[in-house]
Design a protein around this motif. Structure first.
Motif, PDB file in Angstrom:
ATOM      1  N   ALA A 137       0.840  -1.210   0.000  1.00 31.32           N
ATOM      2  CA  ALA A 137       0.000   0.000   0.000  1.00 31.32           C
ATOM      3  C   ALA A 137       0.871   1.254   0.000  1.00 31.32           C
ATOM      4  O   ALA A 137       0.582   2.225  -0.711  1.00 31.32           O
ATOM      5  CB  ALA A 137      -0.941  -0.013   1.202  1.00 31.32           C
ATOM      6  N   VAL A 138       1.948   1.247   0.773  1.00 30.30           N
ATOM      7  CA  VAL A 138       2.860   2.398   0.783  1.00 30.30           C
ATOM      8  C   VAL A 138       3.542   2.532  -0.574  1.00 30.30           C
ATOM      9  O   VAL A 138       3.637   3.634  -1.127  1.00 30.30           O
ATOM     10  CB  VAL A 138       3.897   2.281   1.925  1.00 30.30           C
ATOM     11  CG1 VAL A 138       4.939   3.385   1.831  1.00 30.30           C
ATOM     12  CG2 VAL A 138       3.207   2.326   3.280  1.00 30.30           C
ATOM     13  N   ARG A 139       4.000   1.426  -1.130  1.00 28.58           N
ATOM     14  CA  ARG A 139       4.672   1.456  -2.440  1.00 28.58           C
ATOM     15  C   ARG A 139       3.751   2.041  -3.514  1.00 28.58           C
ATOM     16  O   ARG A 139       4.195   2.797  -4.379  1.00 28.58           O
ATOM     17  CB  ARG A 139       5.108   0.052  -2.848  1.00 28.58           C
ATOM     18  CG  ARG A 139       6.253  -0.489  -2.020  1.00 28.58           C
ATOM     19  CD  ARG A 139       6.750  -1.844  -2.508  1.00 28.58           C
ATOM     20  NE  ARG A 139       7.457  -1.637  -3.761  1.00 28.58           N
ATOM     21  CZ  ARG A 139       7.127  -2.203  -4.928  1.00 28.58           C
ATOM     22  NH1 ARG A 139       6.113  -3.024  -5.013  1.00 28.58           N
ATOM     23  NH2 ARG A 139       7.817  -1.947  -6.012  1.00 28.58           N
ATOM     24  N   ARG A 140       2.466   1.672  -3.474  1.00 30.71           N
ATOM     25  CA  ARG A 140       1.492   2.148  -4.468  1.00 30.71           C
ATOM     26  C   ARG A 140       1.135   3.617  -4.269  1.00 30.71           C
ATOM     27  O   ARG A 140       0.959   4.361  -5.231  1.00 30.71           O
ATOM     28  CB  ARG A 140       0.189   1.347  -4.364  1.00 30.71           C
ATOM     29  CG  ARG A 140       0.090   0.113  -5.154  1.00 30.71           C
ATOM     30  CD  ARG A 140      -1.343  -0.435  -5.191  1.00 30.71           C
ATOM     31  NE  ARG A 140      -2.041  -0.404  -3.914  1.00 30.71           N
ATOM     32  CZ  ARG A 140      -1.996  -1.373  -2.996  1.00 30.71           C
ATOM     33  NH1 ARG A 140      -1.254  -2.444  -3.201  1.00 30.71           N
ATOM     34  NH2 ARG A 140      -2.680  -1.261  -1.878  1.00 30.71           N
ATOM     35  N   ASN A 141       0.949   4.008  -3.023  1.00 26.69           N
ATOM     36  CA  ASN A 141       0.344   5.307  -2.728  1.00 26.69           C
ATOM     37  C   ASN A 141       1.313   6.457  -2.513  1.00 26.69           C
ATOM     38  O   ASN A 141       1.019   7.587  -2.878  1.00 26.69           O
ATOM     39  CB  ASN A 141      -0.561   5.185  -1.490  1.00 26.69           C
ATOM     40  CG  ASN A 141      -1.777   4.353  -1.756  1.00 26.69           C
ATOM     41  OD1 ASN A 141      -2.644   4.741  -2.514  1.00 26.69           O
ATOM     42  ND2 ASN A 141      -1.850   3.184  -1.147  1.00 26.69           N
ATOM     43  N   ALA A 142       2.457   6.209  -1.914  1.00 28.89           N
ATOM     44  CA  ALA A 142       3.343   7.306  -1.495  1.00 28.89           C
ATOM     45  C   ALA A 142       3.945   8.118  -2.647  1.00 28.89           C
ATOM     46  O   ALA A 142       3.960   9.356  -2.559  1.00 28.89           O
ATOM     47  CB  ALA A 142       4.460   6.771  -0.599  1.00 28.89           C
ATOM     48  N   PRO A 143       4.443   7.489  -3.705  1.00 26.07           N
ATOM     49  CA  PRO A 143       5.195   8.283  -4.685  1.00 26.07           C
ATOM     50  C   PRO A 143       4.438   9.466  -5.297  1.00 26.07           C
ATOM     51  O   PRO A 143       5.033  10.503  -5.565  1.00 26.07           O
ATOM     52  CB  PRO A 143       5.577   7.261  -5.760  1.00 26.07           C
ATOM     53  CG  PRO A 143       5.663   5.976  -5.017  1.00 26.07           C
ATOM     54  CD  PRO A 143       4.540   6.058  -4.006  1.00 26.07           C
ATOM     55  N   GLU A 144       3.152   9.327  -5.508  1.00 23.73           N
ATOM     56  CA  GLU A 144       2.384  10.398  -6.167  1.00 23.73           C
ATOM     57  C   GLU A 144       1.415  11.118  -5.239  1.00 23.73           C
ATOM     58  O   GLU A 144       0.684  12.002  -5.687  1.00 23.73           O
ATOM     59  CB  GLU A 144       1.615   9.818  -7.359  1.00 23.73           C
ATOM     60  CG  GLU A 144       2.515   9.172  -8.409  1.00 23.73           C
ATOM     61  CD  GLU A 144       3.486  10.150  -9.037  1.00 23.73           C
ATOM     62  OE1 GLU A 144       3.118  11.313  -9.270  1.00 23.73           O
ATOM     63  OE2 GLU A 144       4.641   9.748  -9.282  1.00 23.73           O
ATOM     64  N   ALA A 145       1.396  10.746  -3.969  1.00 23.83           N
ATOM     65  CA  ALA A 145       0.415  11.332  -3.051  1.00 23.83           C
ATOM     66  C   ALA A 145       0.723  12.805  -2.777  1.00 23.83           C
ATOM     67  O   ALA A 145       1.862  13.158  -2.472  1.00 23.83           O
ATOM     68  CB  ALA A 145       0.405  10.549  -1.735  1.00 23.83           C
ATOM     69  N   PRO A 146      -0.288  13.659  -2.864  1.00 25.10           N
ATOM     70  CA  PRO A 146      -0.088  15.066  -2.520  1.00 25.10           C
ATOM     71  C   PRO A 146      -0.043  15.231  -1.003  1.00 25.10           C
ATOM     72  O   PRO A 146      -0.403  14.313  -0.257  1.00 25.10           O
ATOM     73  CB  PRO A 146      -1.332  15.745  -3.097  1.00 25.10           C
ATOM     74  CG  PRO A 146      -2.380  14.686  -3.056  1.00 25.10           C
ATOM     75  CD  PRO A 146      -1.650  13.381  -3.312  1.00 25.10           C
ATOM     76  N   THR A 147       0.390  16.386  -0.558  1.00 26.14           N
ATOM     77  CA  THR A 147       0.449  16.679   0.868  1.00 26.14           C
ATOM     78  C   THR A 147      -0.621  17.704   1.219  1.00 26.14           C
ATOM     79  O   THR A 147      -0.699  18.767   0.608  1.00 26.14           O
ATOM     80  CB  THR A 147       1.833  17.218   1.265  1.00 26.14           C
ATOM     81  OG1 THR A 147       2.814  16.236   0.940  1.00 26.14           O
ATOM     82  CG2 THR A 147       1.903  17.550   2.740  1.00 26.14           C
ATOM     83  N   GLU A 148      -1.418  17.365   2.217  1.00 25.12           N
ATOM     84  CA  GLU A 148      -2.398  18.306   2.767  1.00 25.12           C
ATOM     85  C   GLU A 148      -1.788  18.893   4.030  1.00 25.12           C
ATOM     86  O   GLU A 148      -1.496  18.172   4.989  1.00 25.12           O
ATOM     87  CB  GLU A 148      -3.712  17.587   3.084  1.00 25.12           C
ATOM     88  CG  GLU A 148      -4.770  18.500   3.609  1.00 25.12           C
ATOM     89  CD  GLU A 148      -6.099  17.799   3.879  1.00 25.12           C
ATOM     90  OE1 GLU A 148      -6.997  18.470   4.396  1.00 25.12           O
ATOM     91  OE2 GLU A 148      -6.216  16.606   3.583  1.00 25.12           O
ATOM     92  N   ASP A 149      -1.598  20.203   4.045  1.00 23.54           N
ATOM     93  CA  ASP A 149      -0.980  20.890   5.176  1.00 23.54           C
ATOM     94  C   ASP A 149      -2.060  21.270   6.190  1.00 23.54           C
ATOM     95  O   ASP A 149      -2.888  22.140   5.926  1.00 23.54           O
ATOM     96  CB  ASP A 149      -0.245  22.136   4.681  1.00 23.54           C
ATOM     97  CG  ASP A 149       0.592  22.801   5.757  1.00 23.54           C
ATOM     98  OD1 ASP A 149       0.374  22.515   6.963  1.00 23.54           O
ATOM     99  OD2 ASP A 149       1.460  23.607   5.401  1.00 23.54           O
ATOM    100  N   LEU A 150      -2.061  20.609   7.333  1.00 22.09           N
ATOM    101  CA  LEU A 150      -3.061  20.862   8.376  1.00 22.09           C
ATOM    102  C   LEU A 150      -2.497  21.703   9.523  1.00 22.09           C
ATOM    103  O   LEU A 150      -3.145  21.835  10.562  1.00 22.09           O
ATOM    104  CB  LEU A 150      -3.579  19.527   8.925  1.00 22.09           C
ATOM    105  CG  LEU A 150      -4.200  18.580   7.900  1.00 22.09           C
ATOM    106  CD1 LEU A 150      -4.546  17.242   8.539  1.00 22.09           C
ATOM    107  CD2 LEU A 150      -5.416  19.198   7.252  1.00 22.09           C
ATOM    108  N   THR A 151      -1.291  22.264   9.318  1.00 28.10           N
ATOM    109  CA  THR A 151      -0.673  23.046  10.395  1.00 28.10           C
ATOM    110  C   THR A 151      -1.326  24.403  10.527  1.00 28.10           C
ATOM    111  O   THR A 151      -1.944  24.911   9.642  1.00 28.10           O
ATOM    112  CB  THR A 151       0.835  23.229  10.166  1.00 28.10           C
ATOM    113  OG1 THR A 151       1.046  23.919   8.928  1.00 28.10           O
ATOM    114  CG2 THR A 151       1.538  21.892  10.147  1.00 28.10           C
TER     115      THR A 151
END
Length: 113
Positions: free
Chosen positions: A99-113
């Protein structure tokens, strides 16, 4: 179903930053250590994206005391950049890695700070 994403957030202290990688179903599949700056957390997300596709970057672990399985993802320098949840079997742990291999490379970042 939502798209996979990194969620960047701050902790209780003003110098605590963390991230989670969430799958398309919203389930957490990888978490981070605590970082003292937002910049360091963002840098670590980039390291996860770079290293996630490579099996050699994953260290598979078995906790004999709890009869459970986990994994960590390491950066090129050997530093841990992500920790998994606890799994009841080696098979489910390995599915978490996929799941990490599939999802991480293209996943965007949502900034919740």
């Amino acid at each position: 179903m939502k798209n996979p994403k990194f969620e960047l957030f701050s902790g209780i202290g003003k110098h605590d930053f963390f991230f989670n990688l969430k799958a398309g179903n919203g389930e957490k599949i990888l978490g981070s250590e605590s970082y003292t700056s937002k910049h360091a957390a963002v840098h670590s997300i980039a390291a996860v994206k770079r290293n996630a596709p490579y099996y050699k970057q994953y260290e598979r672990r078995f906790n004999i005391d709890r009869d459970s399985y986990t994994f960590v993802l390491k950066a090129e320098n050997g530093e841990i950049v992500g920790r998994s949840e606890t799994y009841p079997s080696a098979y489910s742990r390995d599915e978490g890695i996929e799941a990490v291999r599939r999802n991480a490379p293209e996943a965007p970042t949502e900034d919740l700070t």
